[in-house]
Each structure stands twice: as structure tokens, then as C-alpha cells.
Write an enzyme that holds these catalytic residues in place. Structure first.
Site, PDB file in Angstrom:
ATOM      1  N   ASP A 230      69.137  57.415  52.082  1.00 39.78           N
ATOM      2  CA  ASP A 230      68.168  56.489  51.481  1.00 39.78           C
ATOM      3  C   ASP A 230      67.254  55.981  52.582  1.00 39.78           C
ATOM      4  O   ASP A 230      67.548  54.987  53.239  1.00 39.78           O
ATOM      5  CB  ASP A 230      68.916  55.328  50.825  1.00 39.78           C
ATOM      6  N   HIS A 318      65.285  62.078  39.942  1.00 39.96           N
ATOM      7  CA  HIS A 318      64.667  60.853  40.416  1.00 39.96           C
ATOM      8  C   HIS A 318      63.519  61.138  41.384  1.00 39.96           C
ATOM      9  O   HIS A 318      62.447  60.533  41.301  1.00 39.96           O
ATOM     10  CB  HIS A 318      65.721  59.964  41.090  1.00 39.96           C
TER      11      HIS A 318
END
Length: 403
Positions: A230, A318
Site C-alpha cells: 500500500d 480495485h
């Protein structure tokens, strides 16, 4: 939120889970960007220098300057731990409330500058070297409108999104302070000092929230609680000037923070096969590479197709839905953290900076109905704040609010 912000080179299931049974979670996917970055150090204007940051404290031990054109909570390398504090300013009269806000901002400026110094006077912050504290202070849309403050005209609360399950007691606020440091001890002490200073000056505490990053080797990307990297890509300096910082003028050194507290169904997501997890995100978990790429920082090719005509990065992934290619190239600076408030309440503190929060709204609406991560996420709190320009050594945060 738009989490897959593109590459810097262009400028956190088979089993049905509790979350999966709730089809109202349509808004959740926007924030778990499987590949948005934390390279905020590249965005500094030269008054602060550092290399590309992904996690952890900078290698040197000097204090990070508090004063500067832009607040260090945005420009300095991302620190391993964070603590957010929200305050309200009691409503009396316009003139009285504006004076109270001046007092609060003055108290916060003094407290934060002192805590970030090489030798802070509080004995609890001594003996361990510089605190490496960074901070930011922002103004909420409601207070800005109430006091007719000089903030960007576009500053506004986010609209409701499908599936939101927001707790108003942990959302919004008139003032938002974010503290970041290398350890929780520093944050605990400074949060106490900040809370005391703000309260003495007239502000009322609303909510607080702590977060953390995993221990990660310098130069590598940290993972969220889903195990995904991330922080793979963030806008570079040129892109940040276009999409993150305000336009030239009074707001050029300010930005807008969108905060979302997102509960993650870690167990449910882990029950999926590795292949299904990778397809839901659009990146391989073990190395962070987009399904269309060969290295972590390759820009995802959302148009690449397999021989059978299907997308290499699935239509519900996503990464694909959050791609800036669907949003006119708009990018945001992500500096998110994980949180753990108990066995059933763990997730992501999505923190992203952008010129206009409408950017978040566009991407979130696009993700709401299709993101494959939706069954595993719940948006439980939200806030928007105009992050003020920095303060000079002789100045105070918020001086531009009155012009």
C-alpha cells in the site's frame, strides 16, 4: 477514494463473511488502493529534502523543521505512527468565534513548533534524540463557512456514498490535527500537549484515532492488513503541483485532506485463494506488481486484454476502477495507516491529499457499485479538512484565513 494514483513517472471470500452478507457496503472500495504511494518527500518545495519515502523514519536524527511554506505533516517522509485529533469550536458570535479560532491556532502553532524542536522542554520528550515529529492542522468545511474564512471555494463535506456506515461521533470536526512520529510514546505525549493547548484556547475535543505502519526496510513499500503493498505510486513534484496543492495564490501552499476510517474484514479476505485476492485488487500480493506489469512501479495497463478478450486487470479490480485514466489523470497523495482497535475492529485510516475533494467523490462513486473489495470493507468514519499553509518562524498557522 481513488487509491491507484498512477505511476510517479507520469509526473487493506470464498466463505461468506459478516461483511459479505451486508450488501450495503458499496462505498468501501475507494480507499484500499492497492498501489497508491507514500512518496510525499518528493513533493516538498525544497525547504525540506529527503529521498523517496515509503515507510519508516528518515535515516538522519535531526529534528524535522516545523516552520516552512507548507506543513511538514504533508511534505516530510511518512512516519511509522500517527495520531489524529479532531476539535470543535463552540458557537457563540461570529466575532467571538473568529477570535477564539485565532487563539486556538496560535496555541497549536506554539505547541507543535516546540514539540518538534531539537530540545523540547517536556522531560518526557527528552533523552531519546529528536522527536522527528511532523504535524498538520486543518480547518473543517462547516467552520470555514460559519466564520466566512478564506479557504478554497470548493471546500465541502463529502456527500453520502452507498453503503456508508459512518459514526458521527468519530467523523468531521471544526479543526483536525494529525501528528506523525517514529514511535507511539512521542505521539501520546504530544497529543496530550496539543489537547491541553487547544482546550485552554477554547476548543472542545471531538474524537481521536491512532494508526501505524508495519516495520519495513527503507526503500520498500509497506503492506496493509490485507497483506497488499500500500504505497506503490504517488504523484511526483510536477503532478502534485497540479493535483495536490492549491492553485497559485493564497491557497497555493495548502491542500485538502480526505480522511476515511475503513474497517477491513481481514479474516474474510484471507479466506479467498491467492488468485482471487490478486484479481480483486489488480496486483500480485507477493510483489505488488500490477497484473499487467513486470515490476512494482509499472503503471497498470487497464486496457490490456487476454487472448479471450477479457481484461488482464479485471473490470471489478480495485486498481482498475481507481485508475486516474478514468478521472482525467487526476492524482492524489496517499499517506494512509492501519489501525487496530480490537479483534473485530481493524482496518485502514485512509488519508489522502488533493486540491479538491470532488476528486475523491468522483472516484468513490465510480467504485461504489463495482469494486471487488466492497464485501470486505466498511466505511465507519469520515472527515474533510483544508490543510493550512505552513507558518514562518515568526508567524502563526492560519494567517491567510482572515484575508
Amino acid at each position: 477514494m481513488p487509491t491507484e494514483q498512477g505511476n510517479a513517472q507520469d509526473p487493506p471470500r470464498p466463505a461468506a463473511t459478516g461483511f459479505g452478507r451486508r450488501r450495503a457496503l458499496l462505498a468501501a472500495g475507494a480507499v484500499l488502493a492497492a498501489g497508491a504511494g507514500a512518496a510525499a518527500d518528493e513533493l516538498a518545495r525544497g525547504d525540506r529534502t529527503a529521498g523517496r519515502a515509503t515507510s519508516g523514519a528518515p535515516p538522519t536524527e535531526a529534528a524535522i523543521p516545523f516552520h516552512g511554506a507548507r506543513q511538514a505533516g504533508v511534505t516530510a517522509p511518512q512516519q511509522p505512527a500517527t495520531h489524529l485529533l479532531s476539535f470543535n469550536l463552540p458557537r457563540t458570535s461570529g466575532a467571538t468565534d473568529r477570535k477564539a479560532l485565532r487563539n486556538v491556532l496560535g496555541a497549536l502553532t506554539s505547541t507543535l513548533a516546540t514539540a518538534a524542536a531539537d530540545a523540547p522542554p517536556d522531560p518526557r520528550l527528552q533523552g531519546g534524540g529528536a522527536t522527528r515529529l511532523t504535524s498538520l492542522v486543518g480547518i473543517g468545511p462547516a467552520l470555514a463557512a460559519r466564520l466566512d474564512l478564506n479557504v478554497p471555494a470548493s471546500l465541502a463535506e463529502l456527500p453520502p456514498f452507498p453503503g456508508d456506515r459512518l459514526d458521527p461521533r468519530r467523523s468531521n470536526g471544526d479543526l483536525l490535527v494529525q501528528l506523525c512520529a517514529a514511535d507511539r510514546w512521542t505521539l501520546t505525549v504530544v497529543a496530550e500537549l496539543v489537547g491541553r493547548a487547544a482546550h485552554t484556547a477554547g476548543a472542545v475535543p471531538r474524537w481521536t484515532q491512532s494508526g501505524f505502519l508495519p516495520h519495513t526496510a527503507p526503500g520498500t513499500t509497506p503492506r496493509n492488513l490485507f497483506g497488499s503493498k500500500d504505497g506503490t505510486a504517488n504523484p511526483d513534484h510536477a503532478a502534485a503541483e497540479q493535483w495536490v496543492w492549491g492553485p497559485p495564490g493564497a491557497h497555493g501552499d495548502g491542500t485538502v485532506l480526505v480522511y476515511r476510517r475503513i474497517r477491513m474484514d481481514v479474516t474474510g479476505f484471507a479466506a479467498l485463494s491467492e488468485g482471487r485476492r490478486d484479481r480483486a485488487i489488480g496486483r500480485r500480493a507477493h510483489d505488488g506488481v500490477a497484473l499487467s506489469g513486470t515490476s512494482e512501479h509499472d503503471e497498470p495497463d487497464i486496457y490490456a486484454k487476454n487472448p479471450d478478450g477479457s481484461y488482464v486487470i479485471p473490470a471489478t479490480a480495485h486498481v482498475r476502477l481507481a485508475s486516474p485514466r478514468f478521472d482525467g489523470g487526476a492524482r492524489m497523495l496517499r499517506r494512509s495507516y492501519s489501525y487496530d482497535d480490537g479483534p473485530t475492529d481493524r482496518g485502514l485510516l485512509f488519508c489522502a491529499f488533493m486540491r479538491d475533494s470532488a476528486q475523491f467523490t468522483r472516484v468513490q462513486n465510480r467504485l461504489a457499485g463495482r469494486d471487488a473489495l466492497t464485501p470486505f470493507l466498511q466505511h465507519r468514519a469520515s472527515a474533510v479538512a483544508y490543510v493550512l499553509p505552513g507558518a514562518t518562524s515568526a508567524g502563526t498557522l492560519g494567517e491567510q484565513l482572515w484575508t
